[in-house]
Design a protein around this motif. Structure first.
Motif, PDB file in Angstrom:
ATOM      1  N   THR A 164      33.021   4.791 -13.631  1.00  0.00           N
ATOM      2  CA  THR A 164      33.756   5.531 -12.618  1.00  0.00           C
ATOM      3  C   THR A 164      33.420   7.005 -12.766  1.00  0.00           C
ATOM      4  OG1 THR A 164      35.568   3.917 -12.707  1.00  0.00           O
ATOM      5  CG2 THR A 164      36.035   6.045 -11.676  1.00  0.00           C
ATOM      6  N   GLN A 165      32.840   7.614 -11.687  1.00  0.00           N
ATOM      7  CA  GLN A 165      32.480   9.028 -11.769  1.00  0.00           C
ATOM      8  C   GLN A 165      33.746   9.878 -11.782  1.00  0.00           C
ATOM      9  OE1 GLN A 165      30.196  10.897  -8.532  1.00  0.00           O
ATOM     10  NE2 GLN A 165      28.670  11.458 -10.072  1.00  0.00           N
ATOM     11  N   LYS A 166      33.735  10.896 -12.622  1.00  0.00           N
ATOM     12  CA  LYS A 166      34.936  11.702 -12.838  1.00  0.00           C
ATOM     13  C   LYS A 166      34.550  13.168 -12.994  1.00  0.00           C
ATOM     14  CE  LYS A 166      38.948  11.914 -15.931  1.00  0.00           C
ATOM     15  NZ  LYS A 166      39.565  11.331 -17.157  1.00  0.00           N
ATOM     16  N   LYS A 167      35.321  14.045 -12.334  1.00  0.00           N
ATOM     17  CA  LYS A 167      35.100  15.482 -12.504  1.00  0.00           C
ATOM     18  C   LYS A 167      35.820  15.929 -13.766  1.00  0.00           C
ATOM     19  CE  LYS A 167      36.993  18.730  -9.861  1.00  0.00           C
ATOM     20  NZ  LYS A 167      37.231  19.627  -8.695  1.00  0.00           N
ATOM     21  N   VAL A 182      33.457   8.533 -22.181  1.00  0.00           N
ATOM     22  CA  VAL A 182      32.811   9.329 -21.136  1.00  0.00           C
ATOM     23  C   VAL A 182      31.347   9.520 -21.509  1.00  0.00           C
ATOM     24  CG1 VAL A 182      32.696  11.592 -20.055  1.00  0.00           C
ATOM     25  CG2 VAL A 182      34.901  10.502 -20.391  1.00  0.00           C
ATOM     26  N   ASN A 188      30.604  10.048 -16.287  1.00  0.00           N
ATOM     27  CA  ASN A 188      30.958   8.660 -15.978  1.00  0.00           C
ATOM     28  C   ASN A 188      31.928   8.142 -17.025  1.00  0.00           C
ATOM     29  OD1 ASN A 188      29.314   8.431 -13.692  1.00  0.00           O
ATOM     30  ND2 ASN A 188      27.518   7.932 -14.939  1.00  0.00           N
ATOM     31  N   TYR A 189      33.117   7.712 -16.582  1.00  0.00           N
ATOM     32  CA  TYR A 189      34.096   7.090 -17.484  1.00  0.00           C
ATOM     33  C   TYR A 189      33.767   5.599 -17.549  1.00  0.00           C
ATOM     34  CZ  TYR A 189      38.549   6.183 -19.791  1.00  0.00           C
ATOM     35  OH  TYR A 189      39.512   5.828 -20.698  1.00  0.00           O
ATOM     36  N   TYR A 229      39.729  13.251 -22.472  1.00  0.00           N
ATOM     37  CA  TYR A 229      39.780  11.908 -21.902  1.00  0.00           C
ATOM     38  C   TYR A 229      40.357  10.956 -22.947  1.00  0.00           C
ATOM     39  CZ  TYR A 229      35.575  10.817 -24.631  1.00  0.00           C
ATOM     40  OH  TYR A 229      34.694  10.608 -25.653  1.00  0.00           O
TER      41      TYR A 229
END
Length: 643
Positions: A398-401, A523, A488-489, A425
């Protein structure tokens, strides 16, 4: 010794008080089963504590060279409390048996239809213990024809299967399962077990299932499931086997009136042989004791009435009167079927502990000494020899800022601006549980790269991690750029094979092969994204850099522009820092050409090494080139006019 005697005096008083309360409850006309059970549990605990203190006092008397008279008086007092405790235990058992008789009699009444012949037959007998077996025999003789009952249940089962197979609206799976199970259980009580009729029932039941369910079932790993062979059961029960002369005997247990009783499963037998109240019986419904994945460390420990029960002793089950799995060496005559050990139970609440065992002739034997099955639990685990099967793993991302930053150059010269972006995270690591392993024990993981990670077995390691990522950029004077950190998580699931080493208190180690799944949340793929460079004084984008070259043809003049993006301009690295001259735009323009990235510098250096040395142009080379261009242009115009 005086301290122990004072402690014993208090414990005896408390035991006597609770014992008197129990006698009052047992003698009451309206008995409360809950109160009796609760008080009996307290009496058991108090008597067990009193026994421990009595043993300490007796040992101290022996050490102080007490005479025989004093020792005999000590034993007589202890026997008084033992008799009182035994008397209470017998009363509790009788009370429990009476409650079962009355409850079963009332259950028989409720199980019959009011006004029916069966109800009239049940009510014709008084509710007494002696009449219960007579009621059952009468009901069986009049209504218990097994052949008719089997025929009825088989017809009902076939009716259910055929109606569901022919119906357009299929019955949902859970309802179908419950109804089939109820019929199978009814047939099992009549002696028609699943093992005897599986070859007939399986295709019938399979024919009424939906097609999509059948396809999923046939693709599953359990479709070709087979029952464990005898040698497989022997491997799992290797530490707890009690052999005959030539074949193993397994430890089993059966449930009798809500009480678990341990016994023995002999070769070529399908029943568990147990003894209860000096009566030996065989039960077709039972459980076999196995060591799951051979992960348990089991041993037989000697026990008599003067030694305490070892820590980790294996019980027969959660009973009011706790019993333990026991055995004792038998006088084998080396005949076929002769037991090398007699198996049964050990009852600690009876006369300081009595072994109730069964021999090969189904006779109950009682002893004051024998062996109890004890499981020694490890104190830690070690996970090693890990082989990850990454090709079978799952890596959903899952893409994450992660964060943002602004790089500014507020100086008057070109600057290398650097900063860091911090982010947090939730990190998690779980190695699975395995079979037969204890949850929460400390363990150490030896990773393939040689590093060690510590944690608690079967407990996910979770923590809030803080990381930093560096960001940097070469910026012209008075410019800035916005930076966004992305990542990416990943929640990975990777199957693995490994060896678990169980470490025990005495230093012994036991290796167990396991197969499980490693689950990790982390991450990864962190990258910095740079927006276009802009001026600080008006927030407008920095214009692209252009270079102009003139090309002359036979009648036209064309101009070509080479452009570059603001990112390329900002990422260029200068070969030397030059001061910005606001009055000299040409020098500023030349400085822009000297700002190259690291990769461009490398390519430029490599190309310069390959090319032959070229003499440097003089300072007036630029002016000469421009003069030549103007001259060529004038000549071209003259030629056009002449032609």
């Amino acid at each position: 010794m005086e301290i122990h005697k004072k402690d014993r005096k208090v414990r005896r008083a408390v035991f006597t008080k609770n014992a008197n309360e129990l006698e009052v409850l047992l003698s009451a006309a309206d008995k409360s089963a809950r109160s009796i059970k609760l008080t009996w549990e307290v009496v058991q605990q108090k008597y067990s504590d009193l026994q421990i203190v009595d043993e300490k006092v007796y040992e101290l008397l022996l050490e102080t060279d007490a005479d025989e008279k004093e020792l005999a008086e000590e034993m007589e007092i202890r026997d008084t409390y033992l008799k009182k405790y035994t008397n209470l235990r017998l009363k509790v058992e009788e009370s429990s048996l009476d409650n079962d008789i009355h409850s079963e009699h009332s259950a028989n009444s409720r199980a019959t239809v009011p006004g029916s012949k069966a109800r009239q037959l049940v009510e014709s007998y008084p509710a007494m213990q002696e009449n219960y077996s007579k009621i059952i025999d009468s009901l069986k003789a009049r209504f218990g024809r097994d052949d008719i009952l089997i025929e009825v249940y088989v017809r009902e089962l076939l009716k259910l299967i055929l109606s569901n197979a022919m119906a357009q609206d299929k019955m949902d799976i859970s309802t179908l399962h419950d109804k089939i199970e109820s019929h199978l259980r009814a047939l099992e009580t009549l002696g028609i077990t699943k093992n005897n009729c599986a070859s007939m029932l399986f295709p019938l039941i399979e024919s009424c299932l939906p097609e999509n369910l059948l396809r999923a079932w046939q693709r599953s790993a359990q479709y070709s499931f087979e029952e464990p062979r005898e040698n497989e059961l022997e491997e799992e029960s290797q530490d707890i086997l009690v052999h005959t002369v030539d074949k193993p005997v397994y430890v089993c247990r059966a449930r009798i009136n809500s009480v678990w009783v341990s016994g023995q499963l002999r070769p070529k037998k399908s029943a568990c042989v147990v003894s209860l109240y000096k009566k030996v019986s065989e039960y077709n419904q039972f459980e076999v004791l196995v060591s799951i994945e051979k992960s348990s460390r089991l041993s037989w420990v000697y026990k008599n009435k003067y030694t305490l029960i070892s820590e980790g002793a294996v019980t027969s089950g959660e009973n009011i009167l706790k019993t333990y799995i026991a055995r004792r060496s038998a006088n084998s005559h080396n005949k076929d079927g002769s037991l090398t050990y007699n198996v049964g139970k050990f009852t600690p609440s009876e006369n300081l502990g009595v072994f109730h065992l069964v021999d090969q002739n189904n006779n109950e034997l009682q002893f004051e000494d024998g062996e109890i099955l004890v499981e020694t639990e490890p104190i830690a685990y070690e996970l090693k020899s890990i082989k990850l099967e990454r090709f079978r793993g799952r890596f959903p991302r899952t893409q994450k800022k992660l964060g943002e930053a602004v790089l500014k150059n507020e100086e008057d010269v070109l600057q290398h601006v650097a900063s860091v972006i911090s982010y947090k995270y939730n990190y998690s690591l779980f190695w699975g549980k395995g079979h037969g392993l204890l949850t929460g024990l400390p363990f150490t993981v030896t990773l393939p790269n040689g590093t060690h990670v510590k944690g608690q077995w079967a407990v996910p390691k979770e923590e809030l991690k803080s990381e930093v990522a560096p960001v940097e950029k070469y910026l012209e004077a008075g410019t800035a750029v916005n930076v966004t950190l992305m990542g990416n998580y990943t929640e990975s699931e990777i199957p693995y094979n490994a060896t678990v080493v169980a470490i025990y208190k005495d230093g012994e180690k036991k290796e167990i092969e396991i197969r499980d799944t490693k689950r990790e949340k982390i991450v990864s793929d962190v990258i910095a994204l740079y927006d276009p460079v802009y001026f600080l004084h008006n927030n407008s984008h920095v214009p692209t850099t252009t270079t102009t070259t003139a090309a002359t043809t036979s009648g036209t003049t064309s101009t070509t522009f080479k452009t570059s993006t603001p990112q390329e301009i900002a990422s260029e690295i200068p070969t030397s820092h030059k001061t910005v001259d606001k009055n000299n735009k040409l020098s500023n323009h030349e400085d822009n050409h000297n700002i190259l990235s690291d990769d461009q510098n490398v390519d430029r250096q490599n190309s310069s090494e390959k090319k032959p040395d070229v003499p440097a142009k003089p300072d007036g080379a630029c002016s000469i080139g421009m003069f030549s261009s103007v001259t060529i242009l004038a000549v071209s115009l003259v030629l056009l006019r002449v032609t």
